[in-house]
Design an enzyme around this catalytic site. Structure first.
Site, PDB file in Angstrom:
ATOM      1  N   GLY A 146      28.082 -41.542 -40.776  1.00 57.83           N
ATOM      2  CA  GLY A 146      29.022 -42.422 -40.099  1.00 57.83           C
ATOM      3  C   GLY A 146      28.632 -43.885 -40.269  1.00 57.83           C
ATOM      4  O   GLY A 146      27.497 -44.217 -40.622  1.00 57.83           O
ATOM      5  N   CYS A 147      29.588 -44.766 -40.007  1.00 60.77           N
ATOM      6  CA  CYS A 147      29.364 -46.189 -40.244  1.00 60.77           C
ATOM      7  C   CYS A 147      28.302 -46.778 -39.314  1.00 60.77           C
ATOM      8  O   CYS A 147      27.340 -47.412 -39.764  1.00 60.77           O
ATOM      9  CB  CYS A 147      30.673 -46.957 -40.150  1.00 60.77           C
ATOM     10  SG  CYS A 147      31.621 -46.645 -38.643  1.00 60.77           S
TER      11      CYS A 147
END
Length: 341
Positions: A146-147
């Site tokens: 995920g970012c």
């Protein structure tokens, strides 16, 4: 050439993958798939993109025989629908959603959605490339990070892995551009509310928290506790994560900077910076820019991590993982400099 397919080309991450694959020297796109926009062409969707004009197809497993790698650029909960149909697929699957990152019990608690079968999740290699490169080289299932998890983990891992900080005193405040919320419109992302505004959201409940803690433990063997607050910024793209931690060693700020530089000395996409942090130093690129400061008054370290949520936080890291998996130059197709202005 390595043949590629994208499921979910109408979203932001799918669009970014189209751009990156389109200029990649070793990849060619042969399937663009979207169950919601079947029949449209890429030229109709993105007339400003200079790419091969494929017609969007529905997802069909029997149409994947000529594809070496499938990128799932679909939201969490949606990817699971495709993942379960790919069990007999012989190519490489790179999932940009959260559906393969966490064990079932943790996933369902934090995402509030049904998990993929445990046997499928267990096959997936976590694709934080800099810290799991050897496993990525032989993986057929890759869970793209995920970012927020990417930005925070890259900032913290050298310190946690080295035993340099107290793992129970990690406080993170992270800000993301509006594309981090996805393409779907919501009350929070509506222009009238997001413009000229900063919004705190998912306070202490963001789904990347267990992913960060799981990653810190997997690499270092240390059980860390992370307090994460996330903010939505009125900009298109970019993440800045500010981490406040307690050091276990007495060192000067210059020593901490040097330690961080040594940890990432051979990494092409990690840059240890000095001066004042800015999101724009990474936007438009696959770089992660890091800073570290020592507050002598409070005896705390401040670690700053900046990435482009669309690149290093999504499509760029997916391409980086694909490069590693297929034995290519890790930087192939990812040589763009930050846009800055």
């Amino acid at each position: 050439m390595i043949t590629c397919g994208i499921v979910g080309v109408t979203g932001y991450a799918g669009m970014e993958l189209l751009k990156l694959i389109g200029k990649h020297p070793e990849f060619t796109l042969v399937r663009a798939m979207s169950d919601s926009s079947t029949g449209l062409t890429l030229a109709q969707l993105y007339p400003w993109l200079e790419i091969e004009d494929l017609t969007l197809e529905p997802f069909r497993v029997d149409a994947l025989d000529d594809i070496d790698v499938i990128f799932l650029a679909t939201p969490s909960g949606v990817s699971a629908h495709y993942v379960t149909q790919l069990t007999e697929y012989e190519g490489v699957v790179i999932d940009l959603s959260g559906d393969l990152r966490l064990p079932a019990s943790s996933y369902e608690t934090w995402y509030g959605k049904p998990a993929v079968p445990a046997s499928l999740q267990a096959q997936a290699v976590y694709g934080l490339t800099e810290w799991n490169r050897d496993a990525v080289r032989s993986a057929n299932w890759i869970a793209n990070p995920g970012c927020y998890a990417t930005a925070v983990a890259l900032g913290l891992l050298p310190f946690v892995n080295g035993g340099w900080i107290d793992p129970n005193e990690i406080i993170v405040s992270a800000c993301s551009g509006i594309t981090g919320a996805g393409k779907g419109l919501s009350a929070k992302t509506h222009h009238a509310r997001s413009n000229e505004n900063v919004q705190l959201y998912k306070i202490h409940t963001h789904q990347h928290i267990p992913e960060i803690e799981q990653t810190l433990y997997a690499v270092s063997g240390t059980q860390a506790t992370v307090s994460l607050s996330t903010h939505l910024l009125p900009i298109n793209r970019g993440i800045m994560a500010t981490m406040s931690v307690v050091p276990t060693l007495e060192q000067s700020e210059a020593d901490w900077v040097d330690a961080l530089r040594q940890a990432y000395a051979d990494e092409p996409f990690i840059r240890v910076q000095q001066g004042e942090p800015e999101i724009r130093t990474a936007v438009g690129s696959n770089y992660c820019d890091l800073w570290v400061y020592l507050d002598q008054r409070t005896n705390r370290l401040t670690i700053i991590s900046v990435i482009d949520n669309m690149q290093k936080g999504a499509a760029g890291q997916a391409i980086q993982n694909a490069n590693v998996r297929f034995g290519l130059n890790e930087t192939a197709g990812l040589n763009e400099q930050p846009q800055y202005i």
